[in-house]
Design a protein around this motif. Structure first.
Motif, PDB file in Angstrom:
ATOM      1  N   THR A 118      15.344  -2.828  -4.792  1.00 23.84           N
ATOM      2  CA  THR A 118      15.440  -4.155  -5.392  1.00 23.84           C
ATOM      3  C   THR A 118      14.113  -4.409  -6.081  1.00 23.84           C
ATOM      4  O   THR A 118      13.062  -4.346  -5.440  1.00 23.84           O
ATOM      5  CB  THR A 118      15.717  -5.239  -4.343  1.00 23.84           C
ATOM      6  N   ILE A 119      14.168  -4.675  -7.370  1.00 25.63           N
ATOM      7  CA  ILE A 119      12.966  -4.901  -8.168  1.00 25.63           C
ATOM      8  C   ILE A 119      12.996  -6.347  -8.638  1.00 25.63           C
ATOM      9  O   ILE A 119      14.016  -6.828  -9.130  1.00 25.63           O
ATOM     10  CB  ILE A 119      12.902  -3.956  -9.388  1.00 25.63           C
ATOM     11  N   VAL A 133       8.556  -4.484  -5.650  1.00 21.43           N
ATOM     12  CA  VAL A 133       9.579  -3.471  -5.386  1.00 21.43           C
ATOM     13  C   VAL A 133       9.842  -3.430  -3.887  1.00 21.43           C
ATOM     14  O   VAL A 133       8.913  -3.432  -3.081  1.00 21.43           O
ATOM     15  CB  VAL A 133       9.122  -2.076  -5.876  1.00 21.43           C
ATOM     16  N   ALA A 134      11.117  -3.404  -3.527  1.00 24.77           N
ATOM     17  CA  ALA A 134      11.528  -3.231  -2.139  1.00 24.77           C
ATOM     18  C   ALA A 134      12.434  -2.009  -2.085  1.00 24.77           C
ATOM     19  O   ALA A 134      13.438  -1.949  -2.781  1.00 24.77           O
ATOM     20  CB  ALA A 134      12.255  -4.459  -1.637  1.00 24.77           C
ATOM     21  N   LEU A 135      12.044  -1.033  -1.283  1.00 24.67           N
ATOM     22  CA  LEU A 135      12.830   0.190  -1.121  1.00 24.67           C
ATOM     23  C   LEU A 135      13.335   0.287   0.307  1.00 24.67           C
ATOM     24  O   LEU A 135      12.650  -0.119   1.241  1.00 24.67           O
ATOM     25  CB  LEU A 135      11.976   1.426  -1.416  1.00 24.67           C
ATOM     26  N   ALA A 136      14.524   0.846   0.442  1.00 24.59           N
ATOM     27  CA  ALA A 136      15.101   1.042   1.769  1.00 24.59           C
ATOM     28  C   ALA A 136      15.912   2.322   1.777  1.00 24.59           C
ATOM     29  O   ALA A 136      16.440   2.750   0.748  1.00 24.59           O
ATOM     30  CB  ALA A 136      15.984  -0.135   2.149  1.00 24.59           C
ATOM     31  N   THR A 137      15.966   2.930   2.937  1.00 24.87           N
ATOM     32  CA  THR A 137      16.867   4.058   3.162  1.00 24.87           C
ATOM     33  C   THR A 137      18.011   3.535   4.023  1.00 24.87           C
ATOM     34  O   THR A 137      18.019   2.371   4.420  1.00 24.87           O
ATOM     35  CB  THR A 137      16.149   5.215   3.880  1.00 24.87           C
ATOM     36  N   ALA A 143       8.160   3.623   3.921  1.00 26.10           N
ATOM     37  CA  ALA A 143       6.725   3.456   4.138  1.00 26.10           C
ATOM     38  C   ALA A 143       6.099   2.720   2.948  1.00 26.10           C
ATOM     39  O   ALA A 143       6.524   2.899   1.804  1.00 26.10           O
ATOM     40  CB  ALA A 143       6.064   4.817   4.319  1.00 26.10           C
ATOM     41  N   PRO A 144       5.083   1.906   3.199  1.00 27.74           N
ATOM     42  CA  PRO A 144       4.415   1.188   2.107  1.00 27.74           C
ATOM     43  C   PRO A 144       3.828   2.123   1.054  1.00 27.74           C
ATOM     44  O   PRO A 144       3.765   1.769  -0.127  1.00 27.74           O
ATOM     45  CB  PRO A 144       3.314   0.394   2.808  1.00 27.74           C
ATOM     46  N   VAL A 150       6.151   4.194  -6.166  1.00 25.12           N
ATOM     47  CA  VAL A 150       7.181   3.797  -7.118  1.00 25.12           C
ATOM     48  C   VAL A 150       6.640   2.705  -8.038  1.00 25.12           C
ATOM     49  O   VAL A 150       6.857   2.745  -9.258  1.00 25.12           O
ATOM     50  CB  VAL A 150       8.459   3.347  -6.383  1.00 25.12           C
ATOM     51  N   GLU A 151       5.922   1.733  -7.487  1.00 22.50           N
ATOM     52  CA  GLU A 151       5.317   0.682  -8.306  1.00 22.50           C
ATOM     53  C   GLU A 151       4.352   1.271  -9.326  1.00 22.50           C
ATOM     54  O   GLU A 151       4.340   0.876 -10.497  1.00 22.50           O
ATOM     55  CB  GLU A 151       4.602  -0.344  -7.438  1.00 22.50           C
TER      56      GLU A 151
END
Length: 168
Positions: A118-119, A133-137, A143-144, A150-151
């Motif tokens: 989610t950006i 940016v929020a990343l999830a598996t 991890a931060p 990615v950012e």
């Protein structure tokens, strides 16, 4: 001598005064209605924080933009760089006016873990603070350091896009 009509008027006035003086003995806190919370207000506070969503109207669409590098209220270079960098993820929701891009799960090239992103682009400036940016598996948040990588990739691509646009 009072007429019947005058007696009726005086009687109604007296009855009204008696009824008006009647009141309840409830505590002041009981008199206030309970505040109701709009579900959209709760969502807005979670997304935008305490300041709430940006105030804008439909008429903002017709105002001339001061900077040609904006799409809606976001920086077009960060926007396009986000779409290019995360092009391996299936897009679920894309809204350039609010600056939110939501993706589904996808595996990066050469990787084995599926990610979802989610950006949120919060500002028209080409700045690191404009990008969230929020990343999830499938097993939870990542991890931060991965989010930071990615950012950085998105911001690097955004600068490349701006530099190539400046040449023309």
């Amino acid at each position: 001598m009072l007429t019947t009509r005058t007696r009726t008027i005086i009687g109604l006035a007296a009855a009204g005064a008696v009824l008006a003086s009647c009141g309840t003995t409830r505590a002041p806190s009981d008199q206030q209605p309970l505040p109701t919370r709009d579900p959209q207000e709760i969502i807005d506070r979670e997304v935008y924080g305490e300041q709430g969503p940006p105030s804008s109207t439909v008429w903002d669409l017709f105002r001339p933009r001061q900077d040609g590098s904006q799409v809606g209220a976001v920086n077009r270079y960060i926007w396009n760089a986000s779409l290019e960098t995360l092009s391996f993820l299936p897009m679920e929701s894309v809204d350039p006016f609010t600056g939110v891009i939501t993706t589904g799960y996808g595996v990066p090239p050469g990787g084995g873990t599926a990610y979802r992103a989610t950006i949120y682009i919060s500002d028209p400036a080409l700045d690191a603070r404009s990008l969230n940016v929020a990343l999830a598996t499938r097993s939870g948040p990542v991890a931060p350091a991965t989010v930071r990588a990615v950012e950085d990739a998105i911001l690097t691509r955004a600068r490349q896009l701006r530099d190539s646009a400046d040449r023309f």
